[in-house]
Design a protein around this motif. Structure first.
Motif, PDB file in Angstrom:
ATOM      1  N   ASP A  28       3.232  24.072  -8.292  1.00 25.31           N
ATOM      2  CA  ASP A  28       3.970  23.267  -9.261  1.00 25.31           C
ATOM      3  C   ASP A  28       5.461  23.507  -9.120  1.00 25.31           C
ATOM      4  OD1 ASP A  28       1.554  22.367 -10.364  1.00 25.31           O
ATOM      5  OD2 ASP A  28       1.379  24.242 -11.504  1.00 25.31           O
ATOM      6  N   GLN A  29       5.949  23.633  -7.883  1.00 24.31           N
ATOM      7  CA  GLN A  29       7.342  23.949  -7.681  1.00 24.31           C
ATOM      8  C   GLN A  29       8.213  22.770  -8.096  1.00 24.31           C
ATOM      9  OE1 GLN A  29       8.600  23.921  -3.532  1.00 24.31           O
ATOM     10  NE2 GLN A  29       6.524  23.351  -2.972  1.00 24.31           N
ATOM     11  N   PRO A  30       9.481  23.009  -8.400  1.00 28.66           N
ATOM     12  CA  PRO A  30      10.385  21.923  -8.732  1.00 28.66           C
ATOM     13  C   PRO A  30      10.590  21.016  -7.527  1.00 28.66           C
ATOM     14  CG  PRO A  30      11.287  24.050  -9.387  1.00 28.66           C
ATOM     15  CD  PRO A  30      10.099  24.325  -8.540  1.00 28.66           C
ATOM     16  N   SER A  31      11.204  19.876  -7.750  1.00 29.75           N
ATOM     17  CA  SER A  31      11.452  18.922  -6.675  1.00 29.75           C
ATOM     18  C   SER A  31      12.414  19.519  -5.676  1.00 29.75           C
ATOM     19  CB  SER A  31      12.047  17.628  -7.256  1.00 29.75           C
ATOM     20  OG  SER A  31      13.353  17.871  -7.747  1.00 29.75           O
ATOM     21  N   ARG A  32      12.461  18.884  -4.449  1.00 30.72           N
ATOM     22  CA  ARG A  32      13.327  19.392  -3.400  1.00 30.72           C
ATOM     23  C   ARG A  32      14.794  19.300  -3.793  1.00 30.72           C
ATOM     24  NH1 ARG A  32      10.878  21.147   1.421  1.00 30.72           N
ATOM     25  NH2 ARG A  32       8.702  21.307   0.880  1.00 30.72           N
ATOM     26  N   ALA A  33      15.115  18.420  -4.724  1.00 24.93           N
ATOM     27  CA  ALA A  33      16.502  18.343  -5.181  1.00 24.93           C
ATOM     28  C   ALA A  33      16.895  19.566  -5.977  1.00 24.93           C
ATOM     29  CB  ALA A  33      16.699  17.101  -6.022  1.00 24.93           C
ATOM     30  N   GLY A  34      15.932  20.344  -6.396  1.00 27.35           N
ATOM     31  CA  GLY A  34      16.223  21.621  -7.034  1.00 27.35           C
ATOM     32  C   GLY A  34      16.070  21.618  -8.531  1.00 27.35           C
ATOM     33  N   GLY A  35      16.204  20.477  -9.220  1.00 26.79           N
ATOM     34  CA  GLY A  35      16.134  20.466 -10.689  1.00 26.79           C
ATOM     35  C   GLY A  35      17.341  21.144 -11.303  1.00 26.79           C
ATOM     36  N   ASP A  36      17.324  21.317 -12.626  1.00 29.18           N
ATOM     37  CA  ASP A  36      18.456  21.979 -13.293  1.00 29.18           C
ATOM     38  C   ASP A  36      18.424  23.474 -13.079  1.00 29.18           C
ATOM     39  OD1 ASP A  36      19.352  19.543 -14.218  1.00 29.18           O
ATOM     40  OD2 ASP A  36      18.198  19.671 -16.086  1.00 29.18           O
ATOM     41  N   LYS A  37      17.247  24.086 -13.236  1.00 27.54           N
ATOM     42  CA  LYS A  37      17.100  25.535 -13.101  1.00 27.54           C
ATOM     43  C   LYS A  37      15.889  25.818 -12.214  1.00 27.54           C
ATOM     44  CE  LYS A  37      20.403  26.895 -15.980  1.00 27.54           C
ATOM     45  NZ  LYS A  37      21.525  27.762 -15.552  1.00 27.54           N
ATOM     46  N   ALA A 121      15.723  27.990   0.099  1.00 25.77           N
ATOM     47  CA  ALA A 121      16.255  26.663   0.454  1.00 25.77           C
ATOM     48  C   ALA A 121      15.369  25.559  -0.095  1.00 25.77           C
ATOM     49  CB  ALA A 121      16.373  26.555   1.970  1.00 25.77           C
ATOM     50  N   ASP A 122      14.041  25.713  -0.012  1.00 23.21           N
ATOM     51  CA  ASP A 122      13.133  24.695  -0.529  1.00 23.21           C
ATOM     52  C   ASP A 122      13.269  24.556  -2.044  1.00 23.21           C
ATOM     53  OD1 ASP A 122      12.132  24.019   1.934  1.00 23.21           O
ATOM     54  OD2 ASP A 122      10.491  25.455   1.864  1.00 23.21           O
ATOM     55  N   LEU A 123      13.424  25.671  -2.729  1.00 23.36           N
ATOM     56  CA  LEU A 123      13.510  25.620  -4.192  1.00 23.36           C
ATOM     57  C   LEU A 123      14.772  24.918  -4.672  1.00 23.36           C
ATOM     58  CD1 LEU A 123      12.133  29.103  -5.278  1.00 23.36           C
ATOM     59  CD2 LEU A 123      11.162  26.867  -5.830  1.00 23.36           C
ATOM     60  N   ILE A 124      15.900  25.176  -4.028  1.00 23.05           N
ATOM     61  CA  ILE A 124      17.158  24.603  -4.532  1.00 23.05           C
ATOM     62  C   ILE A 124      17.539  23.307  -3.820  1.00 23.05           C
ATOM     63  CG2 ILE A 124      17.996  26.867  -5.206  1.00 23.05           C
ATOM     64  CD1 ILE A 124      19.776  26.902  -2.752  1.00 23.05           C
ATOM     65  N   GLY A 125      16.688  22.843  -2.864  1.00 25.56           N
ATOM     66  CA  GLY A 125      16.931  21.554  -2.232  1.00 25.56           C
ATOM     67  C   GLY A 125      18.013  21.561  -1.175  1.00 25.56           C
ATOM     68  N   LEU A 126      18.020  22.580  -0.326  1.00 26.60           N
ATOM     69  CA  LEU A 126      18.960  22.653   0.786  1.00 26.60           C
ATOM     70  C   LEU A 126      18.205  22.605   2.107  1.00 26.60           C
ATOM     71  CD1 LEU A 126      21.603  25.427  -0.090  1.00 26.60           C
ATOM     72  CD2 LEU A 126      22.019  22.987   0.172  1.00 26.60           C
ATOM     73  N   PRO A 127      18.860  22.117   3.163  1.00 27.63           N
ATOM     74  CA  PRO A 127      18.243  22.260   4.485  1.00 27.63           C
ATOM     75  C   PRO A 127      17.978  23.729   4.781  1.00 27.63           C
ATOM     76  CG  PRO A 127      20.109  20.754   4.599  1.00 27.63           C
ATOM     77  CD  PRO A 127      20.137  21.364   3.225  1.00 27.63           C
ATOM     78  N   ARG A 128      16.953  23.999   5.541  1.00 26.95           N
ATOM     79  CA  ARG A 128      16.483  25.370   5.728  1.00 26.95           C
ATOM     80  C   ARG A 128      17.503  26.278   6.420  1.00 26.95           C
ATOM     81  NH1 ARG A 128      10.166  25.707   7.142  1.00 26.95           N
ATOM     82  NH2 ARG A 128       9.391  25.074   5.120  1.00 26.95           N
ATOM     83  N   ASP A 129      18.377  25.682   7.223  1.00 26.62           N
ATOM     84  CA  ASP A 129      19.347  26.516   7.921  1.00 26.62           C
ATOM     85  C   ASP A 129      20.691  26.573   7.199  1.00 26.62           C
ATOM     86  OD1 ASP A 129      20.013  23.901   8.251  1.00 26.62           O
ATOM     87  OD2 ASP A 129      20.305  24.005  10.430  1.00 26.62           O
ATOM     88  N   SER A 130      20.720  26.225   5.886  1.00 27.76           N
ATOM     89  CA  SER A 130      21.994  26.134   5.167  1.00 27.76           C
ATOM     90  C   SER A 130      22.156  27.172   4.068  1.00 27.76           C
ATOM     91  CB  SER A 130      22.147  24.725   4.563  1.00 27.76           C
ATOM     92  OG  SER A 130      22.069  23.745   5.563  1.00 27.76           O
ATOM     93  N   VAL A 131      21.252  28.130   3.960  1.00 28.06           N
ATOM     94  CA  VAL A 131      21.332  29.139   2.904  1.00 28.06           C
ATOM     95  C   VAL A 131      22.284  30.269   3.305  1.00 28.06           C
ATOM     96  CG1 VAL A 131      19.970  30.661   1.405  1.00 28.06           C
ATOM     97  CG2 VAL A 131      18.970  28.551   2.278  1.00 28.06           C
ATOM     98  N   GLY A 132      22.662  30.336   4.568  1.00 25.94           N
ATOM     99  CA  GLY A 132      23.481  31.424   5.076  1.00 25.94           C
ATOM    100  C   GLY A 132      24.738  31.707   4.279  1.00 25.94           C
ATOM    101  N   PRO A 133      25.543  30.665   3.916  1.00 25.48           N
ATOM    102  CA  PRO A 133      26.761  30.963   3.151  1.00 25.48           C
ATOM    103  C   PRO A 133      26.494  31.656   1.817  1.00 25.48           C
ATOM    104  CG  PRO A 133      26.869  28.758   4.086  1.00 25.48           C
ATOM    105  CD  PRO A 133      25.483  29.262   4.328  1.00 25.48           C
ATOM    106  N   ILE A 134      25.391  31.327   1.146  1.00 30.35           N
ATOM    107  CA  ILE A 134      25.080  31.972  -0.127  1.00 30.35           C
ATOM    108  C   ILE A 134      24.804  33.453   0.090  1.00 30.35           C
ATOM    109  CG2 ILE A 134      23.450  31.982  -2.064  1.00 30.35           C
ATOM    110  CD1 ILE A 134      23.039  29.008  -1.635  1.00 30.35           C
ATOM    111  N   ILE A 135      24.159  33.777   1.185  1.00 31.63           N
ATOM    112  CA  ILE A 135      23.848  35.175   1.483  1.00 31.63           C
ATOM    113  C   ILE A 135      25.084  35.903   1.989  1.00 31.63           C
ATOM    114  CG2 ILE A 135      22.413  36.701   2.889  1.00 31.63           C
ATOM    115  CD1 ILE A 135      20.297  34.479   2.920  1.00 31.63           C
ATOM    116  N   SER A 136      25.827  35.250   2.899  1.00 28.07           N
ATOM    117  CA  SER A 136      26.988  35.920   3.486  1.00 28.07           C
ATOM    118  C   SER A 136      28.075  36.192   2.456  1.00 28.07           C
ATOM    119  CB  SER A 136      27.542  35.075   4.635  1.00 28.07           C
ATOM    120  OG  SER A 136      27.997  33.819   4.155  1.00 28.07           O
ATOM    121  N   ARG A 137      28.177  35.352   1.437  1.00 26.52           N
ATOM    122  CA  ARG A 137      29.175  35.575   0.369  1.00 26.52           C
ATOM    123  C   ARG A 137      28.640  36.518  -0.704  1.00 26.52           C
ATOM    124  NH1 ARG A 137      30.376  29.387  -0.779  1.00 26.52           N
ATOM    125  NH2 ARG A 137      31.214  30.227  -2.743  1.00 26.52           N
TER     126      ARG A 137
END
Length: 876
Positions: A28-37, A121-137
């Protein structure tokens, strides 16, 4: 603490998070767009499902399925002692008390649930190779890292992600904006690349004149030029003509379409009134038919005849067109039958099955006969000329033209034009980046070819079925062309013979196919319409490359493999590819001919690995039962020796051809004793009987000869050559007597001009053929089962074939099919044809049988073969 994998707890299966493409994070995961929370919603959903758990034992996989998570996450919670589990028979089990504790306080346990960057990435609606900046920062921080396969894998706590949710979502918006900007830049770059390629394709098309419209120059349109001597010849053609006028043999090597045949046509124009006779020899019957009609237009029907075995018309004419086997048979009886013999497609001299006929025709021709060799793909022309000079008294003049009159260009249709070979990789890379398929279907591809003015196009296909199916979905031709084609079919003398499928293709699509399943009259219609340029597309089997004499603007080889012996596929020979490419470019009509890689631009790499070059003529053997019987029926064994020592293989390999090894040893073969009777075989027999050295010396001169070893070596060489073995084979089965004369059985076999004569003669002598069953017997031989020999008659024939045609002496008559030998002379479909032919009340009922609808060419050949067999029977 490191996260452990399920396999370490006995699960044995690779963790789902490490499988490529597995993106499940919850039922029952949220939509790929991520939802509000998205993280909070995911956590709440897990908690709700945990509270609904039953109080029972759960396997790790079952619990993961129930909660909507991966099994590795349950394993990680157990390893970190957030859950209490037990290992039962290699499986991780969560006991009922632990499940009860989880259901009572799910927030405490599930807050430590690990997530991978892919799942984030799936939960917040990002491409799979785009989470890097969140981790690197360091907006989120992993609680565990594990190195595997040279890569570090990070795992994040769900509770930590919930706490950082607002910061993660804010970073997500920045990333999405950056991705959108990047996507726009990439799309702009791709559009610019595509526009540049389109501009190049249009520019390439515009710099060339359009193809000549209307009727193309047929043989008839050249008649006046030839008659008046206004046909413009190139320098090499003028040189070849002069050499012929000077009485020399001539070997012409030039690309397909360069005008080799024009040398013959002009020679005939100059000499036909002088009574010069010529046999124009070709390798394929279809080509003989084509050249016959060309010569009839040029020189008149009364001066031209045809003789292919199947068709004989005006065979005593001044000019006769036919197969090389026919002229070979004529020369056996009349070496001076013709003043000139022209061998078209001279590279067939190296053909495994048919090359011996070319060799024999060349050898048997009279020294006074001038020979013309026309070829487009021979790498060792000099060696062939050396052989001809060796066996003939005339000089041989060689003329090589390497420049095509219409240059070839390798091109691919694109947009309104076409792109050249240097830009293919750019188009292929663009197709991969944009994930577009340029002309994925034949119909779209043909439309693009037509749009780029690259028609007419000849597509070479591996199989007959491919030729018929490739035009599915092809758009209709314009109304004007369709009306013109309808008129041409009404006027053509063979137009009514077309089967419905070919007729519909011609009338609606301006397309046609050409293969051995068509009647000769049907092939003739297709060929003549193609010559006139009325057909936009022709699909043909590979044999068409040397089967007819017409060119097109573009050629396409659909794959570079064709059916081989035994039913498998084999690669096209470089010379075959060269000949097919050579059909592109019409002299005096196109400034360039085009060779197209294949339908999909992805084939560019395969295409660029294709080799196309002339191949050397090679002849390993000059031996066949038909040749031996034919020669011995007309001449003595001495002529057989002389003829075979003049063979190309003997010239190249210095093969010691001799058929007298058991009888006579001439001085030039190594014996110096001077005895006309060769004594080595009886001497060896004496050794075998155990005679002493004194007894051997007293009885045989060989026993004291100082040259015994060298003489023995020569003898062994002679006995091991294939000619000697074939002669012994024919003696063993009583086709030849011990003096190399034809027996009654041999005289019967000699009446048949194929190897099948051995089998027929065997059956006649054994009494299996009688006057009351001769027709049914011919049907049986014509159509014996190719694979399964059912019934006594077929089994007897197979057994006889195995005895009469051993594979070491008759390699071209056998192939492997499903692991067992099959006799290639027996056609599996011809049995039904021959039986229906014999049992039919009249010809009309037979030929209108719907079973023959698309195989009338096969029916035609089966009947010709049966008729030829009956005709040979009548001679007996």
């Amino acid at each position: 603490m490191d996260v452990v994998e399920a396999g370490n707890h006995g699960g044995g299966e690779q963790p789902p998070h490490e499988r490529e493409g597995d993106s499940r994070v919850g039922k029952d995961q949220p939509s790929r767009a991520g939802g509000d929370k998205p993280f909070s919603a995911h956590f709440d959903a897990l908690v709700a499902r945990a509270r609904a758990l039953e109080e029972k034992d759960y396997g790790s996989y079952e619990l993961a399925e129930t909660l909507g998570v991966h099994e590795f996450q349950i394993v990680a919670l157990e390893r970190e002692e957030r859950l209490k589990g037990a290992n039962r028979e290699g499986r991780l089990v969560i006991p009922a008390p632990s499940v009860r504790d989880l259901a009572a306080r799910p927030e405490h346990v599930l807050r430590h649930l690990p997530l991978t960057p892919l799942e984030i990435a799936d939960l917040i609606g990002l491409p799979r190779d785009s989470v890097g900046p969140i981790i690197s920062r360091r907006i989120i921080v992993p609680y565990s890292r594990r190195k595997r396969g040279g890569h570090v894998r990070s795992f994040f706590s769900l509770h930590h992600l919930v706490e950082k949710e607002d910061a993660v979502l804010a970073a997500r918006q920045e990333i999405l904006r950056a991705l959108a900007d990047q996507q726009r830049r990439v799309q702009h770059h791709h559009r610019r690349q595509e526009d540049e390629l389109l501009a190049r394709s249009i520019a390439t098309a515009e710099r060339l004149p359009a193809a000549v419209d209307g009727n193309l120059l047929s043989a008839a349109s050249r008649v006046k030029e030839v008659e008046e001597g206004k046909f413009v010849l190139d320098d090499w053609q003028v040189g070849a003509l002069q050499a012929l006028e000077d009485g020399k043999h001539v070997f012409v090597q030039a690309p397909t379409g360069a005008g080799k045949t024009a040398v013959v046509e002009e020679f005939l124009r100059r000499n036909i009134a002088k009574g010069v006779t010529m046999f124009y020899a070709v390798p394929i019957k279809a080509l003989a038919n084509d050249k016959f009609f060309d010569f009839v237009e040029l020189y008149g029907r009364e001066r031209v005849g045809i003789n292919t075995g199947d068709i004989t018309l005006n065979h005593g004419a001044q000019i006769v067109v036919g197969t090389t086997e026919i002229v070979r048979n004529i020369l056996f009886d009349r070496p001076k039958a013709y003043d000139v013999i022209a061998f078209d497609e001279a590279e067939y001299l190296g053909d495994e099955e048919r090359g011996s006929a070319w060799e024999e025709a060349i050898i048997m021709s009279s020294p006074e006969t001038r020979l013309i060799f026309l070829s487009g793909s021979v790498a060792n022309a000099g060696e062939v000329l050396g052989w001809i000079r060796h066996i003939k008294s005339r000089e041989v003049a060689l003329f090589i033209e390497e420049v095509r009159p219409v240059p070839l260009r390798f091109a691919f249709p694109f947009g309104e034009g076409f792109i050249e070979q240097k830009d293919w990789r750019g188009l292929r890379d663009l197709a991969r980046k944009t994930r577009r398929s340029y002309y994925g279907s034949p119909a779209d591809f043909f439309a693009a070819v037509d749009k780029a003015s690259m028609t007419p196009l000849l597509a070479f296909m591996p199989r007959r079925r491919d030729c018929e199916d490739i035009f599915e979905g092809l758009a209709n031709a314009d109304e004007g062309r369709r009306q013109r084609l309808a008129q041409l079919l009404r006027e053509h003398p063979d137009g009514a013979s077309l089967n419905l499928k070919v007729r519909q293709l011609i009338l609606h699509k301006a397309a046609a196919y050409h293969h051995s399943g068509l009647l000769p009259s049907e092939k003739r219609v297709v060929e003549q319409l193609a010559k006139r340029g009325e057909l936009k597309f022709v699909a043909a089997t590979m044999s068409l490359a040397s089967g007819v004499n017409f060119s097109v603007r573009s050629t396409l080889i659909f794959g570079y493999r064709r059916p081989g012996r035994g039913g498998g596929m084999q690669a096209l020979a470089p010379s075959e590819v060269l000949q097919m490419w050579g059909r592109a470019g019409r002299r005096r009509l196109d400034t360039e001919g085009y060779v197209i890689p294949c339908i999909d631009i992805e084939d560019v790499d395969v295409f660029q690995r294709i080799e196309a070059f002339p191949e050397a003529i090679q002849r390993k053997d000059f031996v066949s039962a038909v040749n031996i019987l034919s020669i011995l029926s007309r001449h003595g064994a001495e002529i057989l020796d002389e003829l075979y020592q003049k063979s190309f293989s003997s010239y190249v390999y210095k093969t010691p051809y001799k058929v007298f090894a058991d009888h006579v040893m001439f001085r030039d073969a190594g014996a110096i004793c001077g005895s006309p009777t060769y004594e080595l075989p009886p001497y060896r027999q004496g050794v075998y009987r155990g005679l002493s050295q004194e007894e051997l010396a007293a009885e045989f001169r060989c026993g004291t000869c100082p040259n015994l070893k060298s003489c023995t070596r020569v003898y062994e060489d002679m006995k091991s050559n294939r000619l000697q073995r074939m002669a012994k084979h024919l003696m063993t089965h009583e086709y030849l007597d011990r003096n190399f004369g034809l027996t009654f059985k041999g005289r019967i076999a000699e009446r048949f001009h194929t190897e099948m004569g051995l089998l027929v003669a065997h059956d006649i002598v054994s009494g299996r053929v009688r006057p009351d069953n001769v027709v049914s017997y011919c049907t049986s031989v014509n159509a014996s089962a190719h694979i399964d020999f059912a019934g006594h008659r077929q089994r007897a024939q197979l057994d006889a074939a195995r005895r009469l045609y051993p594979s070491n002496l008759f390699p071209t008559l056998w192939e492997r099919h499903r692991g067992r030998p099959a006799f290639v002379q027996w056609n599996p479909g011809a049995g039904a044809v021959a039986a229906a032919w014999i049992n039919a009340d009249n010809w009309e009922d037979f030929i209108k049988n719907p079973d023959w609808a698309n195989i009338q060419g096969d029916v035609f050949r089966a009947l010709l073969r049966g008729g030829e067999l009956l005709r040979s029977m009548s001679y007996l």
